[in-house]
Design an enzyme around this catalytic site. Structure first.
Site, mmCIF file in Angstrom:
data_model
loop_
_atom_site.group_PDB
_atom_site.id
_atom_site.type_symbol
_atom_site.label_atom_id
_atom_site.label_comp_id
_atom_site.label_asym_id
_atom_site.label_seq_id
_atom_site.Cartn_x
_atom_site.Cartn_y
_atom_site.Cartn_z
ATOM 1 C CB SER A 53 -0.954 -0.053 1.191
ATOM 2 O OG SER A 53 -2.001 0.855 1.053
ATOM 3 C CG ASP A 140 -6.744 -4.102 -2.460
ATOM 4 O OD1 ASP A 140 -7.436 -3.215 -1.938
ATOM 5 O OD2 ASP A 140 -5.497 -4.102 -2.451
ATOM 6 C CG HIS A 174 -5.484 -2.895 0.951
ATOM 7 N ND1 HIS A 174 -4.897 -2.481 -0.222
ATOM 8 C CD2 HIS A 174 -4.920 -2.141 1.931
ATOM 9 C CE1 HIS A 174 -4.029 -1.520 0.038
ATOM 10 N NE2 HIS A 174 -4.017 -1.293 1.344
#
Length: 356
Positions: A53, A140, A174
């Protein structure tokens, strides 16, 4: 795009960070070995980096800044280089959970070329032979597929396609996928490490580093803490006091070792998740049996300017206008942390002379 006011930037910053990760409780971290870091001999000419991320964005930024000695990069749920263009409103509108309008990839690439001309990143020609491993889970929703797809398209412009692996067909949320650690693989929740029956660390390092061996289940090494503020000084003002380093026993005993830098995601810094990120991703297991020292630099949350309430890495400009190049404070700080691990000053000086 009109630049936002300070008040609006404050509010939008909170929004974009929430898109990446949710708030989590604070835990202590007592996993680090408090003894002195052993003397290490590290190959600083063949470094690899990775991140999840915001850490994925930072991994790309760090690799481009120093592609003359950072030879491989792994990105889980990240987007294209300079996607936010130094503006939190752009980051919110195009670089996480939605894409409003069209992302001008050509303009982002031109920024990289500008930085190259100015000497703020290494020569883009280094990217041709770089090893690139990208991952995006189909479930995600925090960083959506079109964003990660654009990172893939960007790397294809710089790097031989045979050197790029893009995994985008796994039904995962995610998080950092592992074989059997962490939370439900379909839920993006703290500590954002997923029990997914998929060894992302192994798949990534097997692509980035030649001739790695599948590890056994035991660990010989230790996690050591380092004083980020003492090492990196003013460049570390947006980082936590402590960072962490996994050192295999072979490296502690003096064998030459490689280095890998792992950038955590938002809400994955140690004060938020304890030792989860530094112990559960699977990176240490692979490092242990392959003579790799793993540096885990740490951010910290900030409720004041520069605002960073979820401890993200700087990929939109909260810490420095040069956040995406060699002059950026965080990139400089992490470089100093890495070089400080090497007990051979001549190697540090030789390597650093090509990058300053």
């Amino acid at each position: 795009m009109m630049k936002s006011t300070p008040f609006l930037r404050h509010a939008l910053c909170l929004s974009v960070l929430s898109a990446l990760a949710v708030s989590v409780p604070v835990f202590g971290n007592d996993s680090s070995a408090q003894d002195a870091l052993p003397s290490l001999t590290i190959d600083l000419k063949n470094v690899t980096v990775s991140g999840l991320s915001s850490g994925g964005y930072m991994a790309t930024q760090f690799q481009l800044a120093h592609s003359d000695w950072v030879k491989g990069v792994g990105v889980i749920a990240g987007g294209p280089y300079f996607c936010a263009q130094g503006d939190i409103t752009t980051a919110l509108a195009q670089c996480v959970n939605k894409v409003e309008g069209e992302i001008n990839l050509e303009a982002l690439n031109e920024k990289a070329k500008q930085y190259e001309t100015e000497g703020k990143i290494a020569s883009l020609s280094n990217m041709k032979d770089a090893k690139v491993w990208l991952f995006h889970g189909t479930q995600d929703t925090r960083v959506i597929a079109p964003v990660s797809d654009l990172l893939f398209e960007q790397y294809k412009l710089w790097t031989d396609t045979q050197n790029i692996t893009y995994i985008n067909d796994k039904p995962m949320a995610h998080l950092f996928p592992t074989k059997n650690n962490g939370v439900n693989c379909m839920k993006s929740e703290s500590p954002f490490i997923g029990n997914c029956d998929y060894d992302a660390a192994g798949a990534m390092l097997s692509h980035l580093v030649e001739d790695v061996s599948t590890p056994d289940e035991s660990l010989s090494g230790q996690i050591h803490s380092i004083d980020q503020q003492k090492i990196a000084g003013g460049d570390a003002k947006t980082l936590a006091s402590e960072g962490f380093v996994y050192v295999p026993e072979s490296c502690a005993q003096g064998e030459p070792c490689r280095a890998h830098i792992s950038f955590h995601g938002c809400n994955q810094y140690a004060d938020a998740v304890g030792d989860a990120y530094t112990t559960q991703t699977g990176l240490n297991e692979w490092a242990d049996d392959n003579n790799i020292v793993v540096l885990y630099p740490q951010t910290k949350k900030s409720l004041f300017m520069p605002l960073n309430p979820q401890g993200c890495w700087d990929w939109w400009g909260y810490a420095s206008g040069d956040y995406a190049n060699r002059d950026g404070a965080q990139i400089n700080a992490v470089k100093q942390l890495l070089f400080s691990l090497n007990s051979a000053p001549s190697l540090n000086k030789s390597n650093g002379s090509n990058n300053d």
